[in-house]
Design a protein around this motif. Structure first.
Motif, mmCIF file in Angstrom:
data_model
loop_
_atom_site.group_PDB
_atom_site.id
_atom_site.type_symbol
_atom_site.label_atom_id
_atom_site.label_comp_id
_atom_site.label_asym_id
_atom_site.label_seq_id
_atom_site.Cartn_x
_atom_site.Cartn_y
_atom_site.Cartn_z
ATOM 1 N N UNK A 100 -48.869 -25.142 15.156
ATOM 2 C CA UNK A 100 -49.780 -24.526 14.185
ATOM 3 C C UNK A 100 -49.160 -24.458 12.788
ATOM 4 N N UNK A 101 -47.842 -24.591 12.697
ATOM 5 C CA UNK A 101 -47.139 -24.441 11.432
ATOM 6 C C UNK A 101 -47.210 -25.747 10.638
ATOM 7 N N UNK A 102 -47.464 -25.645 9.364
ATOM 8 C CA UNK A 102 -47.606 -26.820 8.508
ATOM 9 C C UNK A 102 -46.354 -27.704 8.559
ATOM 10 N N UNK A 103 -46.580 -28.999 8.720
ATOM 11 C CA UNK A 103 -45.486 -29.969 8.677
ATOM 12 C C UNK A 103 -44.732 -30.138 9.981
ATOM 13 N N UNK A 104 -45.191 -29.489 11.048
ATOM 14 C CA UNK A 104 -44.461 -29.590 12.310
ATOM 15 C C UNK A 104 -45.053 -30.646 13.226
ATOM 16 N N UNK A 105 -44.203 -31.144 14.082
ATOM 17 C CA UNK A 105 -44.606 -32.088 15.125
ATOM 18 C C UNK A 105 -43.646 -31.917 16.292
ATOM 19 N N UNK A 106 -43.987 -32.517 17.410
ATOM 20 C CA UNK A 106 -43.076 -32.525 18.549
ATOM 21 C C UNK A 106 -42.820 -33.967 18.954
ATOM 22 N N UNK A 160 -36.409 -33.069 27.193
ATOM 23 C CA UNK A 160 -37.070 -31.876 26.685
ATOM 24 C C UNK A 160 -37.923 -32.189 25.477
ATOM 25 N N UNK A 161 -38.425 -31.145 24.863
ATOM 26 C CA UNK A 161 -39.317 -31.257 23.713
ATOM 27 C C UNK A 161 -38.560 -30.936 22.440
ATOM 28 N N UNK A 162 -38.653 -31.829 21.486
ATOM 29 C CA UNK A 162 -38.014 -31.618 20.186
ATOM 30 C C UNK A 162 -39.061 -31.132 19.199
ATOM 31 N N UNK A 163 -38.723 -30.091 18.442
ATOM 32 C CA UNK A 163 -39.581 -29.554 17.396
ATOM 33 C C UNK A 163 -39.084 -30.071 16.054
ATOM 34 N N UNK A 164 -39.991 -30.628 15.266
ATOM 35 C CA UNK A 164 -39.626 -31.242 13.990
ATOM 36 C C UNK A 164 -40.383 -30.605 12.835
ATOM 37 N N UNK A 165 -39.739 -30.610 11.693
ATOM 38 C CA UNK A 165 -40.377 -30.243 10.435
ATOM 39 C C UNK A 165 -40.231 -31.444 9.523
ATOM 40 N N UNK A 166 -41.349 -32.116 9.239
ATOM 41 C CA UNK A 166 -41.333 -33.360 8.480
ATOM 42 C C UNK A 166 -40.219 -34.291 8.977
ATOM 43 N N UNK A 203 -35.750 -24.406 6.855
ATOM 44 C CA UNK A 203 -36.059 -25.816 6.592
ATOM 45 C C UNK A 203 -37.078 -25.945 5.467
ATOM 46 N N UNK A 204 -38.064 -25.037 5.427
ATOM 47 C CA UNK A 204 -39.053 -25.057 4.344
ATOM 48 C C UNK A 204 -38.368 -24.860 2.995
ATOM 49 N N UNK A 205 -37.443 -23.913 2.919
ATOM 50 C CA UNK A 205 -36.713 -23.671 1.670
ATOM 51 C C UNK A 205 -36.036 -24.936 1.188
#
Length: 117
Positions: free
Chosen positions: A20-26, A33-39, A106-108
Motif C-alpha cells: 500500500x506504500x508508495x513506491x513499494x514492490x515485492x 522468501x519475499x523481498x520488500x523493495x522501495x523503488x 529510504x524515503x528520506x
C-alpha cells in the motif's frame, strides 16, 4: 518448512500492508522468501519461517536492539541489518512498524537524491 499454520496468513498481511506504500514492490529474495523493495532497493525480506530481516543503519539498529525491539541479524551480526522474529499475530504489527521505519529512512534518502539531481 513452515511450523506455524498461521505464518502464511501473517506473511500475507505484511505483504499486503507494505504494498500500500508508495513506491513499494515485492520480489523473490535471492536466499528465498519475499523481498520488500522501495523503488527497486531492498528494504528487507521475510523468510517463510517468520524471520524478518530489515536494512537499517548502525544507529537505529543499536537503539532497537538495546530496547529489545529487534535482534542482530541472524547471520550478519555486525552489519546494520536487524532480524525480527514473528511468533504470533501481535508480532505482525511490530514487523510492519519496523518495515515502516526502514521505509521512512529510504524515503528520506530517495527524495534527498531527487532534489540534488
Amino acid at each position: 518448512m513452515i511450523s506455524n499454520p498461521h505464518m502464511l496468513s501473517w506473511c500475507d498481511d505484511i505483504e499486503n500492508e507494505v504494498l500500500k506504500w508508495e513506491g513499494t514492490s515485492i520480489s523473490l529474495h535471492k536466499f528465498g522468501g519475499t523481498q520488500f523493495n522501495f523503488y527497486n532497493k531492498e528494504l528487507g525480506h521475510l523468510h517463510s519461517n517468520g524471520i524478518l530481516d530489515i536494512r537499517l543503519n548502525q544507529k537505529l539498529k543499536k537503539i532497537l536492539t538495546d530496547k529489545k525491539l529487534a535482534h542482530d541479524h541472524h547471520i550478519f551480526e555486525q552489519s546494520g541489518w536487524i532480524s525480527f522474529y514473528i511468533h504470533n499475530k501481535a508480532d505482525v504489527v511490530s514487523a510492519i512498524s519496523l518495515l515502516r521505519l526502514a521505509y521512512g529512512k529510504m524515503q528520506e534518502i530517495y527524495f534527498k537524491n531527487q532534489i540534488v539531481q
